[in-house]
Write a protein that holds these residues in place. Structure first.
Motif, short mmCIF file in Angstrom:
data_model
loop_
_atom_site.label_atom_id
_atom_site.label_comp_id
_atom_site.label_asym_id
_atom_site.label_seq_id
_atom_site.Cartn_x
_atom_site.Cartn_y
_atom_site.Cartn_z
N THR A 91 -15.23 -9.32 19.80
CA THR A 91 -14.70 -8.58 18.95
C THR A 91 -14.01 -7.53 19.46
O THR A 91 -14.37 -7.00 20.57
CB THR A 91 -15.15 -8.23 17.80
N GLY A 92 -12.94 -6.63 18.93
CA GLY A 92 -12.67 -5.45 19.31
C GLY A 92 -11.12 -5.86 19.94
O GLY A 92 -10.34 -6.62 19.36
N GLU A 93 -10.71 -4.95 21.15
CA GLU A 93 -9.49 -5.28 21.57
C GLU A 93 -9.54 -6.42 22.56
O GLU A 93 -10.07 -6.38 23.75
CB GLU A 93 -8.71 -4.07 22.09
N VAL A 94 -9.40 -7.78 22.15
CA VAL A 94 -9.80 -8.88 22.79
C VAL A 94 -8.46 -9.41 23.95
O VAL A 94 -7.39 -9.45 23.31
CB VAL A 94 -9.95 -10.10 22.00
N ILE A 95 -8.94 -9.81 24.96
CA ILE A 95 -8.02 -10.18 25.85
C ILE A 95 -8.49 -11.24 26.61
O ILE A 95 -9.57 -11.24 27.17
CB ILE A 95 -7.46 -9.18 26.92
N LEU A 96 -7.64 -12.62 26.63
CA LEU A 96 -8.33 -13.79 27.28
C LEU A 96 -7.13 -14.03 28.29
O LEU A 96 -5.80 -14.09 27.93
CB LEU A 96 -8.32 -15.00 26.21
N GLN A 126 -11.22 -18.10 33.92
CA GLN A 126 -10.86 -17.43 32.57
C GLN A 126 -11.63 -16.12 32.81
O GLN A 126 -12.77 -16.05 33.25
CB GLN A 126 -11.30 -18.22 31.50
N THR A 127 -11.02 -15.17 32.21
CA THR A 127 -11.80 -13.60 31.79
C THR A 127 -11.54 -13.57 30.36
O THR A 127 -10.36 -13.38 29.87
CB THR A 127 -11.44 -12.67 32.73
N ILE A 128 -12.52 -13.23 29.32
CA ILE A 128 -12.57 -12.62 28.36
C ILE A 128 -12.98 -11.29 28.10
O ILE A 128 -13.93 -11.07 28.68
CB ILE A 128 -13.17 -13.62 27.25
N ARG A 129 -12.06 -10.24 27.72
CA ARG A 129 -12.50 -8.95 27.66
C ARG A 129 -12.48 -8.66 26.05
O ARG A 129 -11.77 -9.11 25.43
CB ARG A 129 -11.77 -8.04 28.40
N GLY A 130 -13.64 -7.64 25.60
CA GLY A 130 -13.42 -7.12 24.65
C GLY A 130 -14.55 -5.76 24.31
O GLY A 130 -15.02 -5.50 25.39
#
Length: 160
Positions: free
Chosen positions: A113-118, A94-98
């Motif tokens: 938080t912010g523009e979160v993409i999982l 997995q990759t979580i971006r924020g």
């Protein structure tokens, strides 16, 4: 009236975040028991706390946290690590971006938080706030304000 929509998801139970493969067998390993290595363009050590700036990266087991700035890393074993700017939490699956994250090592919880993409494989989930349990791989995503969470899930290929 502002309504926050939430969705609870559970990541698949196949050798994810805290389950690295050892000797061909999957053995549960609490990633917080493993040492943390770190690197950055610069940093400082004040008291027992490390602050990293510029391409900061923490690696613990197979998990990686990257951000522009990381603060709060210490040797007490119970850190509250705060990451800001281009945050990525990466596992083998997995990759979580924020935009920002807080990782509390005492309970292995990450708040992004912010523009979160999982992302997990081709599956994608987006929102503005994600709470992720590193031990159980359970995630809760929310959309702020009048926004909505969004996602795309691809069914497993059951024919092969």
């Amino acid at each position: 009236m502002s309504m926050t929509r939430t969705l609870t998801i559970a990541a698949t139970a196949t050798a994810l975040l805290a389950l690295p493969t050892l000797g061909g067998a999957q053995t549960p390993v609490n990633s917080s028991d493993q040492p943390i290595s770190f690197s950055a363009d610069g940093g400082e050590y004040v008291g027992n706390t490390v602050t990293l700036r510029g391409r900061a990266e923490l690696i613990q087991g197979q998990n990686r946290l990257r951000a522009d700035t990381v603060t709060g890393l210490n040797q007490t074993g119970e850190s509250r690590i705060e990451a800001s700017g281009n945050v990525y939490f990466v596992t083998p699956e997995q990759t979580i971006r924020g935009d920002n994250a807080i990782y509390t090592t005492a309970d292995d919880m990450i708040l992004v938080t912010g523009e979160v993409i999982l992302t997990q494989g081709q599956n994608v989930l987006t929102g503005s706030r994600l709470t992720y349990n590193v031990r159980t791989q359970a995630a809760r995503i929310e959309a702020g304000g009048q926004g909505r969470i969004r996602g795309v899930f691809y069914p497993a290929n059951s024919g092969n």
